[in-house]
Design an enzyme around this catalytic site. Structure first.
Site, PDB file in Angstrom:
ATOM      1  N   GLU A 235       0.840  -1.200   0.000  1.00 44.72           N
ATOM      2  CA  GLU A 235       0.000   0.000   0.000  1.00 44.72           C
ATOM      3  C   GLU A 235       0.879   1.256   0.000  1.00 44.72           C
ATOM      4  OE1 GLU A 235      -4.302  -1.150   1.830  1.00 44.72           O
ATOM      5  OE2 GLU A 235      -2.768  -0.591   3.301  1.00 44.72           O
TER       6      GLU A 235
ATOM      7  N   GLU B 297      -6.012  -7.010  -1.620  1.00 42.46           N
ATOM      8  CA  GLU B 297      -6.532  -6.942  -0.255  1.00 42.46           C
ATOM      9  C   GLU B 297      -7.989  -6.534  -0.311  1.00 42.46           C
ATOM     10  OE1 GLU B 297      -4.557  -4.753   2.801  1.00 42.46           O
ATOM     11  OE2 GLU B 297      -2.547  -5.296   2.096  1.00 42.46           O
TER      12      GLU B 297
END
Length: 346
Positions: free
Chosen positions: A170, A279
């Site tokens: 991320e 995710e």
């Protein structure tokens, strides 16, 4: 195109039928669609004595339970020099290799997620590993290359070839601050490329993922990957997180799922890359809603043209709240998977 066939003279009817048939032919759905789970907490959970139960209430290996619910791929995070904290530690090279070997033995494909930190890396923090502090930029690139090469070599020696590798976790504002911040894209691209080269040196067939959060936010992704292209970052796949729970106002997934679908298709076409949701997660106390959300996400990824939608990974479905205090798992208080996990069954 269909409406125009009505204007073609009957003398061309045979040709028009043939053309119409060709236009309606869709690419067959891929048979290797990844239905995955990040289960990096599992070794700690098992070491603490947590017992996993299947749908019948029988104690069973978590891998078996996941596989019986359609999971065919496992994602594992790896940290440089982690602590032994049960929630924010572990995930060393050795533990990651052992877990990857276990996944392979269960017939599952493997994704490795390099955080390039000693602990959690995400949009709010990208802390440099302590051992890399004080290095100049060339030394930092070498440290990243050597670490990545070392982990990949250890996996290879254990008989595991990861199908995918994430460089950073991320990273909307970059990784390994401050050198790898997006305030300095040329340096971030060099760090990414050092990781890319290290992976490919050991395993040329492994595909490289770059991962940004808020998969429903097309503007965010266009800006980020336009820069990745501009500065020559090397990668194979665009990875997304999608958590309606963490979006401002915590909207229901129905309010953003079309935006996710649009972004998946736009990324695949704009950059000619494959895409994945690496995710995803929903509230454990709303299993029906999470089930429906997962089915919708899987469908959106499968709808990406030309089979460029590769798969969907749930983040820590086994991380029961009673152990982790994490609310977006897919495990009940009774130690069994909730209905949400059934979304991965065909």
């Amino acid at each position: 195109m269909k409406k125009y066939f009505l204007l073609i003279p009957l003398i061309l009817f045979g040709f028009s039928c043939q053309s119409k048939s060709q236009d309606n032919t869709k690419t067959p759905p891929r048979q290797d669609f990844a239905k995955g789970a990040d289960i990096s907490w599992l070794p700690q959970m098992e070491a603490s004595g947590y017992t996993f139960y299947n749908d019948n209430g029988e104690a069973e290996d978590c891998f078996k339970i996941l596989k019986d619910h359609g999971i065919n791929s496992i994602r594992l995070r790896t940290w440089v020099n982690p602590s032994d904290d049960p929630f924010s530690g572990h995930c060393s090279k050795e533990e990651t290799v052992a877990m990857a070997k276990r996944a392979k033995d269960w017939g599952m494909r493997v994704m490795i997620d390099f955080h390039y930190s000693d602990s959690w890396a995400d949009p709010s923090k990208q802390r440099k590993p302590k051992a890399w502090e004080g290095l100049d930029f060339d030394q930092l690139k070498k440290a990243l290359y050597d670490y990545t090469f070392d982990v990949m070599t250890a996996l290879k020696e254990a008989g595991v070839t990861p199908e995918w590798v994430q460089l950073g976790n991320e990273i909307p504002t970059g990784m390994i601050y401050p050198e790898g911040h997006t305030d300095n894209w040329p340096q971030l691209a060099q760090l990414i490329n050092a990781g890319y080269d290290a992976v490919k040196a050991v395993s040329p067939q492994t595909k490289i993922i770059l991962h940004v959060d808020q998969g429903n936010n097309n503007e965010r992704f266009r800006q980020w990957f336009d820069n990745a292209e501009k500065y020559g970052a090397k990668y194979d796949i665009i990875g997304m997180s999608y958590y309606p729970y963490w979006l401002e106002g915590k909207p229901d997934y129905t309010e953003t799922i079309e935006d996710l679908g649009h972004n998946l298709i736009d990324m695949a076409q704009r950059y000619n890359k494959e895409v994945m949701v690496v995710e995803v997660g929903g509230e454990d106390d709303k299993p029906e809603n999470t089930y429906n959300m997962l089915k919708a996400v899987i469908q959106k990824v499968k709808e990406v043209p030309d089979n460029k939608g590769l798969g969907v990974f749930y983040w820590e479905p086994e991380g029961a709240r009673s152990w982790s205090r994490y609310p977006l798992n897919a495990w009940g208080a009774d130690g069994r998977p909730t209905k949400a996990l059934d979304a991965f069954l065909d």
